[in-house]
Design an enzyme around this catalytic site. Sequence first.
Site, PDB file in Angstrom:
ATOM      1  CG  ASP A  94      -4.349 -30.372  -4.519  1.00 37.85           C
ATOM      2  OD1 ASP A  94      -5.250 -30.920  -5.119  1.00 37.85           O
ATOM      3  OD2 ASP A  94      -4.807 -29.914  -3.350  1.00 37.85           O
ATOM      4  CG  ASP A 295      -0.036 -24.175  -2.243  1.00 40.22           C
ATOM      5  OD1 ASP A 295      -1.123 -24.221  -1.665  1.00 40.22           O
ATOM      6  OD2 ASP A 295       0.983 -25.214  -2.106  1.00 40.22           O
ATOM      7  CB  CYS A 333      -0.507  -1.729  -0.294  1.00 48.42           C
ATOM      8  SG  CYS A 333      -1.043  -2.929  -1.280  1.00 48.42           S
ATOM      9  CB  CYS A 335      -3.192  -3.280  -4.149  1.00 51.24           C
ATOM     10  SG  CYS A 335      -4.366  -3.150  -2.854  1.00 51.24           S
ATOM     11  CB  CYS A 338      -3.942   0.129  -0.602  1.00 55.16           C
ATOM     12  SG  CYS A 338      -3.967  -1.154   0.416  1.00 55.16           S
ATOM     13  CG  HIS A 364      -4.650  -5.426   1.192  1.00 55.76           C
ATOM     14  ND1 HIS A 364      -3.648  -4.529   0.717  1.00 55.76           N
ATOM     15  CD2 HIS A 364      -4.365  -6.189   2.181  1.00 55.76           C
ATOM     16  CE1 HIS A 364      -2.807  -4.442   1.582  1.00 55.76           C
ATOM     17  NE2 HIS A 364      -3.123  -5.351   2.656  1.00 55.76           N
TER      18      HIS A 364
END
Length: 396
Positions: A94, A295, A333, A335, A338, A364
Site C-alpha cells: 500500500d 484485503d 474445514c 485445514c 481443524c 484457521h
Amino acid sequence: MFPVTLPFTIESQAGPARQCHIHTAHGNVETPAFMPVGTAGTVKAVPQDILENLGAQIILGNTYHLYLRPGHELVRRLGGLHKFMSWDRALLTDSGGFQVFSLSELRKVKEEGVSFRSHLDGTSHLFTPERSMEIQIALGADIVMAFDECTEHPAERERARASMEMTLRWARRSKDYFEAHKHEVPWNSVPTLSAENAEGMGHPTAYPAAPALFGIVQGGMYPDLRRESAERTVELDFPGYAIGGLSVGESRAKTMEMIAAVLELLPKDKPRYVMGVGYPEEIVQYAAMGVDMMDCVLPTRAARHGLLFTSEGRINIKNARYAQDQGPADPKCGCRVCVRYTRAYLRHLFVSAEPLAGVLNTVHNLAYYLDTMRSVRHAITLGDLSGILSGSVSLT
C-alpha cells in the site's frame, strides 16, 4: 519480456463476477483473491511456508511500517522484500496513505504531501507521492499503490471533493515518478519465479519486467464524487484500479453503494481491487459484483482475540461452552488446525494466553478466507454463484 505491464486474463464469468489470472513477476494470482495482510513483512503469527500451503498467492506489505522499521533502504540492500522475508510469490504494497491518515493528531496534510510523527519514536517525516513511490520501488513489490488521501467518515461534501481532487493530483505525481523509476526494483535484473510459480503462466517469458502501479478511487460517501473520481482516474491509464476510503465507519449498505457506483466505470480488462474489506459474507458479495482483489486485517486480528470464522458462523473460542468440546473449530474445514485440534484445546490455549493460540486461530481464519475465495472461483467457472450467495452451498 512480455509487453504488457500486468498481464490479466479473464477465464470465466458468472454475471458480473469474473474468474481471472493476474500474471506477476513472482507468479500467477487467481482471482477473485483475498490477500492476507503482512503489515511489517509478516502475516502475524504465520510462517511463510504455511501461507504457501494455505494457498496464498499474494500478500500485502505496509509501506509506512516498513519505512519506519527496518527501513526501505535496508530492505533494498538485502535484495527487496521478497528476498528479505523469503516469499517468492506476489507482493502488493500500500502507499502508506491510510496509515498516515489513521495517525490523525500526528499528521498534517498539504499539497506537497503529508508530514507526520512516527508512532514509534516521535520523529518527523514527510510522505509525498514521489517518496511513497521511491519507498515502494525499493521494497520491490509486484503491485504498487498510488499515494492517496483517505477521507475521514463522516466528511462534508466539500471536504470529500477537496480530498478527491488532492488524490487525483497525487495520482499524476505518483505515476510520473513511478514511470521514471519503476525498473529500479531490486528484482528487475534477475526474475525470481520458482518452477512452481512459473507453471501455468501461459508463456515461459510472460512475466513483467517491472511492477505495476494501481490508481485509487476516492470521493467519500458521495456516489457522484466516486463516479467522477473513477472517470478521471481511468483517464490517467493505470494497469489496475483500487477503490479506497471504505470500511472507515460507514454501514455495509453504504460500502456496497460506493462499490457499485464505481465498478461500472472501471475497465473490464484490468484488475479491480477494493481495499480493506471485509467479513467473509462481504467479500463473497463483492466478488459477485465483479471485484477481483480484496484485503483485510480482520481474519488475523480477530484470531488474536479468539474470534473464529466457521461454516456455522462466528464463534468466540474463549467462551466456557467450548471447555469440553471435542469437535474441531469447523467440522466442514479441512485445514491443519481443524484436522488436528479440538475446540477445547484451542480454548485452553487462549485462556492460558499461550502464543500458540494466536498461531492456530490465525491459520484457521486465513484458511477459511482463502477457501471461501476458492469456492467462489469454482462457482464462477460453473457459471452460477446463486448457491454461495444464498448460503445453500457451504463457503468451504
